[in-house]
Scaffold this active site. Structure first.
Site, PDB file in Angstrom:
ATOM      1  NE  ARG A 176      -5.387   8.185  13.521  1.00  0.00           N
ATOM      2  CZ  ARG A 176      -4.264   7.928  12.862  1.00  0.00           C
ATOM      3  NH1 ARG A 176      -4.276   7.656  11.577  1.00  0.00           N
ATOM      4  NH2 ARG A 176      -3.096   7.951  13.474  1.00  0.00           N
ATOM      5  CG  HIS A 186      -4.425   3.062  11.678  1.00  0.00           C
ATOM      6  ND1 HIS A 186      -5.298   3.395  10.667  1.00  0.00           N
ATOM      7  CD2 HIS A 186      -4.177   1.724  11.532  1.00  0.00           C
ATOM      8  CE1 HIS A 186      -5.551   2.311   9.935  1.00  0.00           C
ATOM      9  NE2 HIS A 186      -4.891   1.287  10.448  1.00  0.00           N
ATOM     10  CE1 TYR A 202       0.550   8.739  13.357  1.00  0.00           C
ATOM     11  CE2 TYR A 202       1.361   6.580  14.014  1.00  0.00           C
ATOM     12  CZ  TYR A 202       0.312   7.447  13.813  1.00  0.00           C
ATOM     13  OH  TYR A 202      -0.963   7.034  14.059  1.00  0.00           O
TER      14      TYR A 202
END
Lengths: 325, 339
Positions: B243, B247, B256
Site C-alpha cells: 500500500r 491506510h 509506523y
C-alpha cells in the site's frame, strides 16, 4: 388437521417449505443426521436429501454468514443455531451484514433468510443454554424477531418467515416444544408477522407476554378469573416490529397492564411495552404498568431456576397489586 | 512466488496473455490510478468522507477482476474500488459511496458485486454462501472475495476457508497482502511464513504470487477461477503487494513505517513495469500514454459529476431502505418525521 406439539409443528412447517419452494435449504449443526439437538429437523435430510439439509462445521458465524451469501444469491436458507446463548459468535454477521444489506445496497441485494434459535430456560440446562436475550436482537433495525408460543402459530409464522423478503430471527421456546398439543392445519398457511394475538379477551387487566412465559400468563389469568377478574392476555408473537397498536388498544380498554418476560428486567422488551403504553395510553391507565420478569442476573443453573423464572404466583400477585392500585 | 514481469519490464519465458490484452490491463490500471488520485484530492477538498487509497495495488485488483465473467460474484472491501470497477461496478457509484450516500451501494442490475465490506473479515464467508448457492442450483458462476493480510487474523477467515473447503464451494480467496493492517506489519500479523501456506491446513490449494505483476496475478487467479467453475473447489491466493499510500486519509504512515520501504516499493510499481514491457514490445508510445491519461481523467470527472449530482437523500428514503415493505414501526416513524 393433526394434533401436534410445537416441535412437531415446526418440523412439519420445515417439510412443507422444503416441499413447496426449491429455494429453501436448511443448514446448521447436527440438523441432518440427528435431526438437531431438539429434533426439530428430524427426518428432513432423509426425505429431502443432502443437497437441501446440511450438517455444518461448528461455527455459528460461518453458518449465518454462509446462509446470508446464499440468500443474496436467491436462496431462502433456514439456518439453525442450537441455543440463543450460542448465537453471539454470529451477532456480527446478523447486525453488521444480514440486517443491513438492503440498506447498504439501497434494495439491490436482500437477505431473505431465517435464523431459527431455540431459547429460554426452565429445563435445567447447562450454562448458556437458557438465555432469553431477545431484546438485543429486537433492537437491531432491518431484522424481524418472531416468537411463536402455540403449535398453529409456529407453523404459520415459520412459513411466513421463510416467505418474508427480509431476514427473520425465529425464536423457539424450548420449554414449550413438547409441553402443548394443538390441532394444526396440514395446509400451507402463513400467519402475518407483526400483529399480536389476543389469547383471551378480558376487561379488567391486560397481561402481555410471549414465548414460554405464555404458559404462566395463561395460568395466572385462569386463576385471576376464579376470583372474578376479567383478564385480557396478549401473545406478542412478534417482538420486532412490535404491535404497538394492538398493545395500546388493549391497554386503553383495560387501563391496567402487566408485562411478563423471562429475560432480565433492565432494558428488556417489557420496558418497550411500558413505554408504548405510557406514550399512547397514559390517560386510560388506572395503575402504573408493572413488569414481572427474570432478575438482573445471569440465567441461573438448575438448582436456582425456581428463584429466577417468573411464576404464576408472582404474576397473580403483581396483577392484584395493579388491580388495587 | 510467481513473477512473470520483473520490475524492469523484462519477461521470463512466457506471458499468459497477448500484447493487446496487456495493453487493456495497462489502460485499466491507468484509469484506476486516476480514480485513486482523484479521490485523494477530493477528500482533501472536503468533497468525500474518509477515503482508503489502493495506489500500488492496481495489478492485484485489475489482474484478478479481469479473469471474472460479468455474472460472477464479488465480495470485496473498502480498498478494492479498482477490483469492483473492473468487475462491473461503475466509478460513479464508487464515488457516491465515498461521498456518504447509500445509493452508491446499489450495484446496477446484473452486476453481482456487493457493496464494499467496511468491517474487516466478515465478508469472506459471504463469498462462500454465494458460491455455494450457485453450485447447488447448477450454475457455473464463481464468487471471488478480496481481503487484506489483516483480515486473515479474524476468526471469520478461518470459518470461511473451512466452509469453502468442506462444501467444495466455487470460491476464490484473494488476499492482497499489502504489508500493513493500518500500522500493524505483516510480520507480526502471523508467524506463518506466508499467508498462502495457510491454505494447506484447510485442504485447498494456496498460491503465492507477485501482486504487483498484473500478468502473474491474472494467470493464478484465472487458474483458480477455472478450477472453481469446473467444480474443483476453492483456492487461496496471496498477492504480495504494498500500500503506497496511507491506510485512509485519516492515517499517517510515517508513524509506523520507514519511508525507504515505500521508495523501494515504488520501484516495483505495477504500472511502470508493464509500461516498460509494452514500450519494448512496441505497444506503448508517449502519445498513447497521454491519450490514456486524458481519457481516464474525463471518465473519472464524469463519474464524479454524476455522483455529486445525486439529489440530497431524504429522511423518508433512509427509513424506507430498511425493509421491502415498511413495518408498523417504520410507518409510525415516517409519520413522526412528517411524511
Amino acid at each position: 388437521m393433526s394434533e401436534l406439539t410445537l416441535a412437531q409443528s415446526l418440523n412439519g412447517a420445515l417439510a412443507t417449505a422444503l416441499e413447496s419452494d426449491e429455494r429453501v435449504v436448511l443448514l446448521g449443526e447436527d440438523i441432518g443426521r440427528t435431526g438437531g439437538v431438539f429434533r426439530i429437523t428430524d427426518g428432513l435430510r432423509d426425505k429431502y436429501g443432502e443437497d437441501r439439509v446440511f450438517d455444518t462445521p461448528v461455527a455459528e458465524s460461518g453458518i449465518v454468514g454462509a446462509a446470508f451469501g446464499m440468500a443474496i444469491a436467491g436462496m431462502h436458507p433456514v439456518a439453525e443455531l442450537q441455543f440463543l446463548g450460542f448465537s453471539y459468535p454470529a451477532y456480527d454477521q446478523i447486525i453488521n451484514h444480514v440486517a443491513r444489506i438492503r440498506n447498504r445496497s439501497n434494495h439491490r441485494f436482500t437477505a431473505p433468510l431465517v435464523i431459527r434459535v431455540p431459547f429460554g430456560g426452565g429445563i435445567g440446562a447447562a450454562e448458556h443454554h437458557s438465555e432469553s436475550t431477545e431484546a438485543i436482537y429486537a433492537h437491531i433495525p432491518g431484522l424481524k424477531v418472531v416468537v411463536p408460543s402455540t403449535p398453529s402459530d409456529a407453523r404459520g409464522l415459520l412459513l411466513a418467515a421463510i416467505e418474508d423478503p427480509d431476514p427473520v430471527l425465529f425464536l423457539e421456546p424450548i420449554r414449550l416444544y413438547r409441553a402443548v398439543k394443538e390441532e394444526v392445519p396440514d395446509s400451507y398457511y402463513t400467519t402475518e408477522i407483526g400483529p399480536l394475538r389476543v389469547e383471551r379477551e378480558g376487561e379488567d387487566i391486560t397481561v402481555v407476554s410471549w414465548g414460554a412465559m405464555m404458559k404462566e400468563a395463561r395460568a395466572a389469568a385462569a386463576r385471576l378469573e376464579e376470583s372474578g377478574v376479567s383478564v385480557e392476555v396478549l401473545d406478542l408473537r412478534t417482538l420486532s416490529p412490535i404491535d404497538a397498536d394492538g398493545i395500546v388498544r388493549s391497554a386503553t380498554k383495560t387501563g391496567r397492564v402487566v408485562v411478563v418476560h423471562e429475560a432480565p428486567r433492565t432494558a428488556g422488551m417489557g420496558a418497550e411495552v411500558a413505554a408504548i403504553v405510557q406514550e399512547r395510553a397514559l390517560y386510560s391507565l388506572t395503575a402504573p404498568v408493572r413488569r414481572v420478569t427474570g432478575w438482573d442476573t445471569v440465567f441461573p443453573l438448575k438448582r436456582s431456576e425456581g428463584h429466577y423464572l417468573p411464576t404464576v404466583d408472582r404474576i397473580v400477585q403483581v396483577a392484584q397489586e395493579t388491580l388495587e392500585a | 512466488m510467481l513473477t512473470l514481469i520483473s520490475p524492469d519490464g523484462t519477461v521470463g519465458d512466457r506471458l499468459p496473455i497477448t500484447l493487446e490484452e496487456m495493453r487493456r490491463l495497462y489502460s485499466d490500471m491507468v484509469e484506476a490510478r486516476t480514480y485513486d488520485h482523484k479521490c485523494m484530492a477530493m477528500q482533501r477538498q472536503g468533497r468525500l468522507a474518509t477515503y482508503a487509497p489502493f495506489e500500488g495495488q492496481e495489478a492485484a485488483q485489475i489482474g484478478a477482476a479481469a479473469t471474472l465473467r460479468p455474472d460472477d460474484w464479488v465480495a470485496a472491501t473498502y480498498r478494492d474500488a479498482a477490483l469492483m470497477w473492473r468487475a462491473g461496478y461503475p466509478w460513479s457509484l464508487l464515488v457516491a459511496g465515498r461521498t456518504g450516500d447509500e445509493r452508491g451501494g446499489q450495484a446496477p442490475d446484473g452486476v453481482n458485486v456487493l457493496p464494499p465490506s467496511i468491517t474487516v473479515g466478515g465478508h469472506m464467508i459471504h463469498a462462500v454462501g454465494l458460491a455455494w448457492a450457485e453450485a447447488l442450483r447448477g450454475s457455473d458462476r464463481v464468487a471471488l472475495t478480496s481481503f487484506g493480510d489483516g483480515a486473515t487474523s479474524e476468526g471469520d477467515f478461518h470459518e470461511a476457508m473451512n466452509f469453502a473447503a468442506v462444501f467444495n464451494t466455487p470460491t476464490v480467496f484473494l488476499c492482497q497482502n499489502n504489508g500493513f493492517a493500518i500500522s500493524y506489519p505483516r510480520a507480526e500479523q502471523t508467524r506463518s511464513e506466508s499467508i498462502a501456506m495457510k491454505a494447506e491446513g484447510y485442504g485447498m490449494p494456496g498460491v503465492l504470487v507477485d501482486g504487483n505483476d498484473v500478468a502473474a496475478v491474472f494467470e493464478v487467479v484465472r487458474e483458480a477461477v477455472t478450477r472453481a467453475r469446473r467444480g474443483g473447489g476453492p483456492t487461496l491466493i496471496e498477492a504480495v503487494t504494498y500500500r503506497l499510500g496511507p491506510h485512509t486519509t485519516a492515517d499517517d504512515p510515517n508513524r509506523y513505517r520507514d519511508e525507504d520501504d515505500a521508495v523501494e516499493w515504488r520501484e516495483k510499481d505495477p504500472l511502470e513495469r508493464v509500461r516498460l514491457l509494452l514500450e519494448r514490445a512496441g505497444g506503448w508510445t508517449p502519445e498513447w500514454q497521454t491519450d490514456l491519461e486524458t481519457r481516464a481523467a474525463d471518465v473519472i470527472e464524469e463519474a464524479v459529476a454524476m455522483a455529486e449530482a445525486l439529489p440530497q437523500p431524504t429522511a423518508e428514503e433512509m427509513l424506507l431502505r430498511m425493509y421491502e415493505q415498511p413495518t408498523s414501526s417504520i410507518e409510525s416513524q415516517l409519520r413522526e418525521i412528517g411524511s
